[in-house]
Design a protein around this motif. Structure first.
Motif, PDB file in Angstrom:
ATOM      1  N   LEU A 148       0.876  -1.168   0.000  1.00 56.97           N
ATOM      2  CA  LEU A 148       0.000   0.000   0.000  1.00 56.97           C
ATOM      3  C   LEU A 148       0.917   1.221   0.000  1.00 56.97           C
ATOM      4  N   PHE A 149       0.870   1.980  -1.090  1.00 57.88           N
ATOM      5  CA  PHE A 149       1.668   3.198  -1.214  1.00 57.88           C
ATOM      6  C   PHE A 149       0.734   4.382  -0.982  1.00 57.88           C
ATOM      7  N   ILE A 150       1.146   5.311  -0.112  1.00 59.57           N
ATOM      8  CA  ILE A 150       0.304   6.479   0.159  1.00 59.57           C
ATOM      9  C   ILE A 150       1.151   7.733  -0.068  1.00 59.57           C
ATOM     10  N   ALA A 151       0.703   8.577  -1.008  1.00 58.61           N
ATOM     11  CA  ALA A 151       1.518   9.750  -1.383  1.00 58.61           C
ATOM     12  C   ALA A 151       0.708  11.028  -1.333  1.00 58.61           C
ATOM     13  N   THR A 152       1.407  12.126  -1.013  1.00 52.83           N
ATOM     14  CA  THR A 152       0.831  13.453  -1.279  1.00 52.83           C
ATOM     15  C   THR A 152       1.884  14.230  -2.064  1.00 52.83           C
ATOM     16  N   GLY A 153       1.438  15.001  -3.031  1.00 50.45           N
ATOM     17  CA  GLY A 153       2.336  15.868  -3.817  1.00 50.45           C
ATOM     18  C   GLY A 153       3.507  15.111  -4.417  1.00 50.45           C
ATOM     19  N   THR A 154       4.721  15.710  -4.261  1.00 48.89           N
ATOM     20  CA  THR A 154       5.898  15.083  -4.866  1.00 48.89           C
ATOM     21  C   THR A 154       6.284  13.786  -4.159  1.00 48.89           C
ATOM     22  N   ARG A 228     -10.815   5.262   4.442  1.00 50.63           N
ATOM     23  CA  ARG A 228     -12.146   5.008   5.021  1.00 50.63           C
ATOM     24  C   ARG A 228     -13.146   4.627   3.935  1.00 50.63           C
ATOM     25  N   THR A 229     -13.146   5.390   2.803  1.00 50.57           N
ATOM     26  CA  THR A 229     -14.156   5.096   1.773  1.00 50.57           C
ATOM     27  C   THR A 229     -13.896   3.741   1.116  1.00 50.57           C
ATOM     28  N   HIS A 230     -12.640   3.318   1.062  1.00 50.26           N
ATOM     29  CA  HIS A 230     -12.307   2.023   0.436  1.00 50.26           C
ATOM     30  C   HIS A 230     -11.894   0.995   1.483  1.00 50.26           C
ATOM     31  N   ARG A 231     -12.470   1.170   2.637  1.00 51.43           N
ATOM     32  CA  ARG A 231     -12.174   0.358   3.802  1.00 51.43           C
ATOM     33  C   ARG A 231     -12.161  -1.149   3.478  1.00 51.43           C
ATOM     34  N   GLU A 232     -13.236  -1.606   2.814  1.00 51.52           N
ATOM     35  CA  GLU A 232     -13.370  -3.049   2.604  1.00 51.52           C
ATOM     36  C   GLU A 232     -12.235  -3.606   1.748  1.00 51.52           C
ATOM     37  N   GLN A 233     -12.021  -2.917   0.605  1.00 47.54           N
ATOM     38  CA  GLN A 233     -10.983  -3.347  -0.331  1.00 47.54           C
ATOM     39  C   GLN A 233      -9.595  -3.263   0.324  1.00 47.54           C
ATOM     40  N   LEU A 234      -9.362  -2.171   1.068  1.00 47.70           N
ATOM     41  CA  LEU A 234      -8.023  -1.962   1.604  1.00 47.70           C
ATOM     42  C   LEU A 234      -7.764  -2.786   2.863  1.00 47.70           C
TER      43      LEU A 234
END
Ligand SMILES: Cc1cc2nc3c(=O)[nH]c(=O)nc-3n(C[C@H](O)[C@H](O)[C@H](O)COP(=O)(O)OP(=O)(O)OC[C@H]3O[C@@H](n4cnc5c(N)ncnc54)[C@H](O)[C@@H]3O)c2cc1C
Length: 307
Positions: A148-154, A228-234
Motif C-alpha cells: 500500500l503506497f500512500i503519497a501526497t504531492g511530490t 475510510r471510503t475504500h475500507r473493505e478493499q483496503l
C-alpha cells in the motif's frame, strides 16, 4: 531490505550530471508548478548505483545569505532502478517550486534549489551528491510482498520508481496507490498511473482531492479519507501478512493515515503495523504528531518518508 550504495558523491566530492529534459508534470491549470526533470548521470558514480526509493542531493550554485556555498537539498528519485525510460544512466526527479512570501516583509520568497532545478534547461550541468537512503526501498524480494503506497504531492516520486520496478518484474505483487492532491489538476503522473492501473490487474490507483469534490461526487478528502471510503478493499490488502505500507509526502500526513488505520483495522491487524501505547489506544482522534515514535511506534512493515 537490499544492500544499497550511499554517499558515492558528497558535498566535498560532488558529481556532475547533465539535464536531459525538463517538463511540466501537472496537467491543465494547476496552482502549483511541478516539473519532471531527467538528468544524465553517466559521468557520476550514481550511474548503475541507485535504487528506486532513494534520493540524491542537488547543490545549487552561488552563496547563501551568510556568504556560504548553498547546502544540498534532497530530491527523490522518480525512476525505476533500471533508469528513466529504460536508460540506466538517466535518472528523474519530481520537483515542486517552493514559492511563498517572506515571513518578515511579505516579499516574494523563492526556494533556492527547487527553483534552480525547475529552471534548468536540457544540456545544463547540475552538481549532485548521493545516493541517499537505505530504508525507503522495496524489499530484496519484491514478489514476496504486497504494497500500500500512500503519497501526497511530490511524495509520488519514489512510488513511480517502485511501480516501475514491479512492472519490470511482470508485476508479481498486489499494490494499491493512494495519491492525494488539492485539486485534480495537481495530480502528478496521473495519465501514466491511470494507464498502469488499466494494464495491471494487480494495481489499484485511487486519488483523494482535498479542495474539491471527487469525480464520483464524494466530498473533498485527504488520503486518510480514501482509507475510510475504500475500507473493505483496503482492509483485505492490509490484513495480509505479506503487506507493507509506504507513506511519502508532506510532513504531517502520517498522523491522519495512522488514525485512519486505527479506525479501519481490527486490533490484531493494526498490531502488525504499529504498537500503540494502551494509554492512548482508545482515542485515535486525540493522537498528535508528538506521540509518533513514542506512544505510537511503527513496526518494520511501515516505511515513512515525509518532508
Ligand atoms: C528525503 C527527501 C526527499 C525529498 N524529495 C523531494 C522531491 O522529490 N521533490 C521536491 O520538490 N522536494 C523534495 N524534498 C524537499 C527538498 O529537499 C527541498 O526541501 C525543497 O525543494 C525546498 O528547497 P528550496 O531550496 O527550494 O527551498 P529553500 O530555499 O531551502 O527554502 C525553504 C526554507 O526556507 C524557509 N522558508 C520557507 N518559506 C519561507 C518564507 N515564506 N519566508 C522565509 N523563509 C521561508 C524554510 O524554513 C525552509 O527552511 C525532499 C526532502 C527530503 C528530506
Amino acid at each position: 531490505m537490499p544492500d544499497v550504495r550511499m554517499h558515492l558523491h558528497t558535498p566535498a566530492d560532488p558529481g556532475r550530471g547533465v539535464v536531459v529534459s525538463n517538463e511540466r508534470c501537472t496537467a491543465g491549470k494547476s496552482s502549483s508548478f511541478v516539473r519532471h526533470v531527467v538528468i544524465d548521470i553517466a559521468e557520476t558514480r550514481l550511474a548503475g548505483h541507485f535504487r528506486a526509493g532513494q534520493s540524491f542531493g542537488v547543490i545549487p550554485p552561488g552563496l547563501d545569505t551568510h556568504d556560504k556555498p548553498h547546502k544540498l537539498r534532497l530530491y527523490s528519485i522518480a525512476s525505476p532502478t533500471q533508469g528513466e525510460g529504460g536508460k540506466a544512466n538517466h535518472l528523474a526527479t519530481t520537483v515542486k517550486r517552493t514559492i511563498d512570501e517572506h515571513w518578515e516583509n511579505h516579499r516574494l520568497f523563492l526556494g533556492v534549489a527547487s527553483n534552480y532545478l525547475a529552471d534548468l534547461q536540457p544540456g545544463d550541468p547540475v552538481t549532485l551528491t548521493g545516493p541517499n537512503g537505505k530504508r525507503f526501498l522495496l524489499p530484496d524480494d519484491p514478489a514476496a510482498h504486497d504494497y500500500l503506497f500512500i503519497a501526497t504531492g511530490t511524495g509520488i516520486a519514489p512510488f513511480r520508481g517502485m511501480l516501475g520496478d514491479l512492472a519490470a518484474g511482470a508485476f508479481p505483487s498486489g499494490a494499491a496507490l493512494l495519491m492525494g492532491s488539492p485539486y485534480a489538476t495537481d495530480l502528478l503522473y496521473h495519465h501514466e498511473l491511470t494507464d498502469l492501473a488499466a494494464r495491471q490487474a494487480n494495481f489499484t490507483y485511487l486519488t483523494a482531492l482535498s479542495r474539491q469534490a471527487q469525480p464520483d461526487g464524494q466530498p473533498a478528502m485527504y488520503v486518510d479519507g480514501r482509507l475510510r471510503t475504500h475500507r473493505e478493499q483496503l482492509t483485505a490488502l492490509l490484513a495480509s501478512d505479506r503487506t507493507l505500507i509506504y507513506i511519502c509526502g508532506i510532513a504531517g500526513m502520517e498522523l491522519g493515515v495512522l488514525q485512519a488505520l486505527a479506525e479501519i483495522l481490527p486490533p490484531a491487524a493494526l498490531e502488525q503495523y504499529m504498537q500503540v501505547d494502551p494509554g492512548v489506544a482508545a482515542e485515535p482522534k486525540a493522537w498528535t504528531r508528538r506521540m509518533l515514535h513514542r506512544e505510537l511506534k511503527l513496526s518494520r512493515r511501515i516505511m515513512l518518508e515525509v518532508y
